[in-house]
Design a protein around this motif. Structure first.
Motif, PDB file in Angstrom:
ATOM      1  N   ASN A  90      39.501  52.185   1.536  1.00  0.00           N
ATOM      2  CA  ASN A  90      39.207  50.893   2.136  1.00  0.00           C
ATOM      3  C   ASN A  90      37.765  50.508   1.864  1.00  0.00           C
ATOM      4  O   ASN A  90      36.860  51.319   2.055  1.00  0.00           O
ATOM      5  CB  ASN A  90      39.440  50.934   3.646  1.00  0.00           C
ATOM      6  N   ASN A  98      37.693  45.042   0.496  1.00  0.00           N
ATOM      7  CA  ASN A  98      38.433  45.476   1.680  1.00  0.00           C
ATOM      8  C   ASN A  98      39.837  44.869   1.660  1.00  0.00           C
ATOM      9  O   ASN A  98      40.007  43.685   1.382  1.00  0.00           O
ATOM     10  CB  ASN A  98      37.696  45.064   2.956  1.00  0.00           C
ATOM     11  N   ARG A 103      38.255  50.629  -3.372  1.00  0.00           N
ATOM     12  CA  ARG A 103      36.902  50.260  -2.961  1.00  0.00           C
ATOM     13  C   ARG A 103      35.921  50.624  -4.050  1.00  0.00           C
ATOM     14  O   ARG A 103      36.169  51.514  -4.871  1.00  0.00           O
ATOM     15  CB  ARG A 103      36.525  50.949  -1.661  1.00  0.00           C
TER      16      ARG A 103
END
Length: 128
Positions: A90, A98, A103
């Motif tokens: 994330n 997000n 990520r």
């Protein structure tokens, strides 16, 4: 002939993610501060939605997206090339990565003495 040396670069996976985020959100930019938690990761924002200060350092562009770092953090990283990558996970709460299931992650390598001298002669890393 001496080639220009980049302070920040991106892996092919990161370049693809940048292109996908730009397609979805329009022009984007990056900022990496020295804060804890989300602030220690490269954060991606719509261009113009993050206020860059006079003391922030412009490191270069990733696939057209400007990349900045806070001056105090730059003091620690100035001898290091940042390599922006993408991993499963994330993204930061306010970062455009997000919710994608991936990520951005900063990897790095130390510049050689010769490379660091070249950066100094290029004037690379000045506040912008």
């Amino acid at each position: 002939m001496t080639l220009s040396l980049d302070r920040v670069t991106a892996t092919p996976a990161a370049l693809l993610m940048i292109a996908a985020l730009r397609e979805r959100h329009g022009p984007i930019m990056f900022f990496q501060s020295g804060g804890c938690c989300d602030g220690s990761a490269p954060m991606c924002y719509p261009a113009g939605e993050f206020a860059v200060s006079d003391s922030d350092v412009y490191l270069g562009k990733l696939n057209g997206a400007p990349f900045y770092m806070g001056l105090e953090q730059f003091a620690y990283w100035e001898h290091t090339q940042l390599i922006i990558d993408v991993v499963v996970g994330n993204g930061g709460m306010f970062s455009l990565d997000n919710g994608t299931g991936r990520r951005f992650l900063t990897r790095s390598r130390l510049f050689t003495d010769e490379e660091f001298a070249q950066l100094a002669s290029q004037g690379s890393g000045a506040a912008s």
